[in-house]
Design a protein around this motif. Structure first.
Motif, PDB file in Angstrom:
ATOM      1  N   LEU A  70       0.822  -1.202   0.000  1.00 57.11           N
ATOM      2  CA  LEU A  70       0.000   0.000   0.000  1.00 57.11           C
ATOM      3  C   LEU A  70       0.860   1.257   0.000  1.00 57.11           C
ATOM      4  O   LEU A  70       1.974   1.277   0.489  1.00 57.11           O
ATOM      5  CB  LEU A  70      -0.920   0.013   1.224  1.00 57.11           C
ATOM      6  N   LYS A  71       0.282   2.338  -0.547  1.00 56.91           N
ATOM      7  CA  LYS A  71       0.963   3.635  -0.553  1.00 56.91           C
ATOM      8  C   LYS A  71       0.727   4.316   0.796  1.00 56.91           C
ATOM      9  O   LYS A  71      -0.229   3.985   1.506  1.00 56.91           O
ATOM     10  CB  LYS A  71       0.398   4.494  -1.673  1.00 56.91           C
ATOM     11  N   PRO A  72       1.583   5.308   1.133  1.00 52.81           N
ATOM     12  CA  PRO A  72       1.456   5.966   2.442  1.00 52.81           C
ATOM     13  C   PRO A  72       0.048   6.481   2.746  1.00 52.81           C
ATOM     14  O   PRO A  72      -0.463   6.291   3.847  1.00 52.81           O
ATOM     15  CB  PRO A  72       2.451   7.119   2.344  1.00 52.81           C
ATOM     16  N   HIS A  73      -0.610   7.114   1.738  1.00 54.78           N
ATOM     17  CA  HIS A  73      -1.934   7.674   2.044  1.00 54.78           C
ATOM     18  C   HIS A  73      -2.961   6.563   2.305  1.00 54.78           C
ATOM     19  O   HIS A  73      -3.900   6.746   3.083  1.00 54.78           O
ATOM     20  CB  HIS A  73      -2.395   8.646   0.950  1.00 54.78           C
ATOM     21  N   GLN A  74      -2.744   5.410   1.653  1.00 51.05           N
ATOM     22  CA  GLN A  74      -3.681   4.293   1.890  1.00 51.05           C
ATOM     23  C   GLN A  74      -3.471   3.695   3.276  1.00 51.05           C
ATOM     24  O   GLN A  74      -4.430   3.331   3.951  1.00 51.05           O
ATOM     25  CB  GLN A  74      -3.465   3.219   0.812  1.00 51.05           C
ATOM     26  N   VAL A  75      -2.214   3.631   3.704  1.00 52.22           N
ATOM     27  CA  VAL A  75      -1.915   3.119   5.042  1.00 52.22           C
ATOM     28  C   VAL A  75      -2.549   4.047   6.090  1.00 52.22           C
ATOM     29  O   VAL A  75      -3.169   3.589   7.054  1.00 52.22           O
ATOM     30  CB  VAL A  75      -0.384   3.031   5.254  1.00 52.22           C
ATOM     31  N   ARG A  76      -2.429   5.365   5.839  1.00 53.21           N
ATOM     32  CA  ARG A  76      -3.005   6.326   6.795  1.00 53.21           C
ATOM     33  C   ARG A  76      -4.523   6.158   6.884  1.00 53.21           C
ATOM     34  O   ARG A  76      -5.113   6.261   7.954  1.00 53.21           O
ATOM     35  CB  ARG A  76      -2.657   7.760   6.364  1.00 53.21           C
ATOM     36  N   ARG A  77      -5.159   5.891   5.739  1.00 53.64           N
ATOM     37  CA  ARG A  77      -6.619   5.759   5.741  1.00 53.64           C
ATOM     38  C   ARG A  77      -7.077   4.506   6.483  1.00 53.64           C
ATOM     39  O   ARG A  77      -8.228   4.409   6.892  1.00 53.64           O
ATOM     40  CB  ARG A  77      -7.159   5.753   4.302  1.00 53.64           C
ATOM     41  N   LEU A 106      -8.782  12.013   4.858  1.00 54.04           N
ATOM     42  CA  LEU A 106      -9.486  10.794   5.266  1.00 54.04           C
ATOM     43  C   LEU A 106     -10.911  10.753   4.728  1.00 54.04           C
ATOM     44  O   LEU A 106     -11.658   9.834   5.028  1.00 54.04           O
ATOM     45  CB  LEU A 106      -9.512  10.693   6.791  1.00 54.04           C
ATOM     46  N   GLY A 107     -11.284  11.781   3.949  1.00 53.32           N
ATOM     47  CA  GLY A 107     -12.590  11.760   3.306  1.00 53.32           C
ATOM     48  C   GLY A 107     -13.672  12.568   3.997  1.00 53.32           C
ATOM     49  O   GLY A 107     -14.830  12.520   3.597  1.00 53.32           O
TER      50      GLY A 107
ATOM     51  N   SER B 230      -0.856  12.217   5.764  1.00 56.27           N
ATOM     52  CA  SER B 230      -2.141  12.694   6.260  1.00 56.27           C
ATOM     53  C   SER B 230      -3.298  12.113   5.446  1.00 56.27           C
ATOM     54  O   SER B 230      -4.428  12.584   5.553  1.00 56.27           O
ATOM     55  CB  SER B 230      -2.193  14.222   6.207  1.00 56.27           C
ATOM     56  N   GLY B 231      -3.004  11.160   4.602  1.00 58.06           N
ATOM     57  CA  GLY B 231      -4.071  10.515   3.834  1.00 58.06           C
ATOM     58  C   GLY B 231      -4.355  11.162   2.494  1.00 58.06           C
ATOM     59  O   GLY B 231      -5.311  10.796   1.813  1.00 58.06           O
ATOM     60  N   VAL B 232      -3.531  12.145   2.087  1.00 60.88           N
ATOM     61  CA  VAL B 232      -3.794  12.846   0.830  1.00 60.88           C
ATOM     62  C   VAL B 232      -3.235  12.040  -0.345  1.00 60.88           C
ATOM     63  O   VAL B 232      -2.061  11.689  -0.357  1.00 60.88           O
ATOM     64  CB  VAL B 232      -3.154  14.254   0.846  1.00 60.88           C
ATOM     65  N   ASP B 233      -4.101  11.762  -1.318  1.00 56.54           N
ATOM     66  CA  ASP B 233      -3.697  11.082  -2.549  1.00 56.54           C
ATOM     67  C   ASP B 233      -3.211  12.163  -3.512  1.00 56.54           C
ATOM     68  O   ASP B 233      -3.995  12.758  -4.251  1.00 56.54           O
ATOM     69  CB  ASP B 233      -4.912  10.322  -3.113  1.00 56.54           C
ATOM     70  N   ILE B 234      -1.909  12.442  -3.480  1.00 57.09           N
ATOM     71  CA  ILE B 234      -1.383  13.621  -4.175  1.00 57.09           C
ATOM     72  C   ILE B 234      -1.612  13.573  -5.696  1.00 57.09           C
ATOM     73  O   ILE B 234      -2.111  14.545  -6.258  1.00 57.09           O
ATOM     74  CB  ILE B 234       0.110  13.839  -3.835  1.00 57.09           C
ATOM     75  N   PRO B 235      -1.313  12.460  -6.384  1.00 54.09           N
ATOM     76  CA  PRO B 235      -1.570  12.456  -7.831  1.00 54.09           C
ATOM     77  C   PRO B 235      -3.040  12.749  -8.162  1.00 54.09           C
ATOM     78  O   PRO B 235      -3.333  13.461  -9.120  1.00 54.09           O
ATOM     79  CB  PRO B 235      -1.186  11.044  -8.257  1.00 54.09           C
TER      80      PRO B 235
END
Lengths: 250, 360
Positions: A70-77, A106-107, B230-235
């Motif tokens: 998983l990518k960092p943002h997915q791990v955070r979510r 986080l949406g 912080s959960g941001v999907d940058i692309p």
């Protein structure tokens, strides 16, 4: 109950082993410490746990499910948050917006995010800072804002990378009580990397000691205090960290 | 995420009080309103003078406001410098040409167009909307690939997009007329449609800036690593901004086409890229107010230099500056402003009624 684990993690940079077969468990409500001399691989392990570094071998599992690709943002979510050495705040944004970013990441809607951000600043005790530009904050406030930003959305786990670096004794004590509240009141599983070994020994339920990329000891603070291996690692390899550790251990 | 029942969660955190609906929009809408009023004021003065050359100069300014605001949406919020956006302006301009030129003319000058375009003859405002969406779609497709890159690699790749679009439009004879001018685009000489386009662009930029996506993108601009943590999907956030800015650049292209009635691929190449980027940088790259004010200030300056190049009668002699001084002066001003105020004249702020506000 949620359970984050690193299983047999190895990381090699251009042939150089940064971590070899490291296994680590983090549980909700528990405070774990990760200590070791400079260059032991502590930050690398946090990077692996949060998706910033692919392990060469081994896997990271959340409740038994692998997170390794998983990518960092997915791990955070998925509820695994972290802070960075030196804060890394969004310097051009206001403090409240720094927290809001995690909310929207986080949406959440901006409305929901700002509401939680305000409540979080208040809970940490820094609501007066909300309107300040993050780039203008003093060092210790920067750290607390970074922790607030990581706590948005109330993650199940938070990994703190040297949160007390550069703090005075009093500031470190305040930080300790904040970390205790994070575990107790938010039910968060905490992993704390710290050079201030006294703080770790006083705070953690469980401590893992890394040296040259390998776990050389783990156990309760009392066990770590009595460990010959730990004493040897600190005395033998890192003269600069030997003194404070020796004071605590001896 | 944590099971709340397991912890003694503080009630304020368990159920935080939300602010009033649209509180953020109400607090920040003054900026696009003030900027629109500024533009309206310029337009009203223009109409009152009744001068045709002045009217044309002001139409050019309105078109540039659209283009520079379009650039701001992506560059200002993402911090990624793009040299490719004028390519989307080119797409918008040619699309507007295809949709509005008299079919009889198109059949001889652009015979390779598909029949639905050959037969089309839409009013300018309809063609502008379609042109904008077409450019936005192209930006979405290009962006899908580009937004994985960051830093200098992304900037170079955007330049490649510009070069690619220019090459295709300079060579596809039967569809674009290659390097020769495409003529016969209905010219709109009233200033109001251009004013409307500028105001629409300003409000879209504001709406994006205060959106979740805008906030997440500005965070990624400051600290990409922390934003990802912080959960941001940058692309994804970059792609959203890229596509929206593509729409606005396309609208600007349609406006350009209808303001001069002629398009060539080289109208939308390095010269326009340089001047629009200069306007954005001078005004303040990360500020919507900066984008608009940069256009107004630099356009005024360019106009003044043009008059001086043409020659000003001073008593019995005529005082004229050497030709080409306009470009040189513009370059010098850009360098001076970058040296003295690296964040541009407005910096990272927005104009409001009572004070200058930090960006939201």
């Amino acid at each position: 109950m949620a359970h984050l684990s690193a299983d047999n993690i190895s990381v090699a940079f251009a042939g150089l082993k940064a971590l070899s077969s490291v296994t680590l468990d983090i549980r909700p409500g528990q405070i774990s410490g990760l200590i070791g001399p400079n260059g032991a691989g502590k930050t690398t392990l946090v990077n692996v746990l949060t998706g910033f570094q692919m392990p060469t071998e081994g896997s990271v599992n959340l409740d038994g499910k692998p997170l390794t690709n998983l990518k960092p943002h997915q791990v955070r979510r998925l509820g695994i948050a972290r802070t960075f050495q030196g804060g890394r705040l969004f310097r051009d944004l206001a403090v409240i917006d720094n927290l809001e970013v995690t909310g929207v990441g986080l949406g959440m809607s901006r409305r929901a995010a700002v509401a939680e951000a305000e409540a979080m600043l208040d809970w940490i005790g820094i609501s007066a800072l909300g309107g300040r530009a993050a780039g203008t904050l003093p060092y210790t406030d920067e750290r607390r804002v970074a922790i607030g930003r990581a706590l948005m959305g109330r993650p199940a786990f938070i990994l703190l990378d040297e949160p007390a670096a550069g703090m005075s004794a009093q500031e470190a004590t305040d930080l300790s009580s904040l970390v205790k509240r994070i575990a107790r009141d938010l039910g968060c599983g905490v992993l704390i990397i710290e050079h201030n070994v006294g703080l770790v020994l006083g705070l953690c339920d469980h401590i893992v000691v890394l040296d040259s990329g390998a776990v050389i000891e783990e156990g309760t603070p009392t066990e770590i205090r009595q460990s010959e291996k730990v004493r040897h690692a600190y005395m033998g390899t890192a003269a600069d960290t030997a003194l404070p550790v020796a004071e605590v251990l001896l | 995420m944590t099971d709340a029942s397991l912890s003694t969660l503080p009630p304020a955190l368990a159920n935080p009080r939300k602010p009033a609906r649209f509180a953020l929009a109400r607090r920040t809408i003054i900026t696009p309103i003030l900027l629109s009023l500024l533009i309206l004021a310029v337009a009203i003065v223009t109409v009152m003078t009744g001068s045709r050359p002045f009217n044309q100069a002001m139409i050019d300014i309105m078109v540039r406001v659209v283009l520079v605001v379009g650039l701001y949406i992506f560059i200002g919020n993402s911090g990624v410098l793009s040299f490719g956006h004028i390519g989307f302006t080119c797409l918008g301009a040619y699309a507007a040409a295809w949709l509005t030129i008299n079919p009889l003319m198109k059949k001889t000058s652009l015979p390779g167009l598909p029949s639905f375009l050959l037969e089309a003859r839409l009013p300018y405002w309809q063609s502008a909307i379609i042109a904008a969406l077409f450019a936005g779609l192209a930006a979405l497709i290009f962006g899908k690939v580009l937004m994985r890159l960051s830093g200098i690699a992304a900037s170079i790749a955007t330049f490649a997009v510009l070069a690619m679009i220019n090459t295709i439009y300079s060579n596809w004879e039967s569809v674009t007329g290659a390097t020769s001018s495409v003529v016969g685009i209905p010219i709109v000489r009233v200033i109001w449609p251009y004013v409307g386009a500028a105001i629409v662009a300003i409000f879209i930029a504001w709406g994006h800036a205060i959106s979740r996506s805008g906030l997440a993108l500005r965070a990624a601009r400051d600290e990409p690593t922390a934003a990802a943590a912080s959960g941001v999907d940058i692309p994804k956030e970059r792609l959203i901004a890229f596509a929206i800015s593509g729409v606005i650049m396309g609208l600007g292209g349609a406006a350009t086409a209808h303001s001069i009635g002629v398009v060539t691929p080289d109208t939308f190449y390095l010269g326009l890229t340089f001047i629009t980027l200069a306007m954005l940088v001078v005004g303040g790259m990360s500020s919507l107010s900066g984008a608009v004010i940069g256009v107004l200030l630099l356009s005024a300056l360019i106009q003044a230099l043009r008059w001086l190049e043409a020659g000003v009668p001073l008593g019995s002699t005529t005082f004229a500056l050497p030709k080409g001084l306009q470009e040189i002066a513009l370059g010098v001003i850009m360098i001076v402003i970058l040296a003295l105020r690296p964040a541009g004249l407005i910096g990272n702020r927005e104009i409001t009624l009572f004070r200058v506000n930090r960006n939201k």
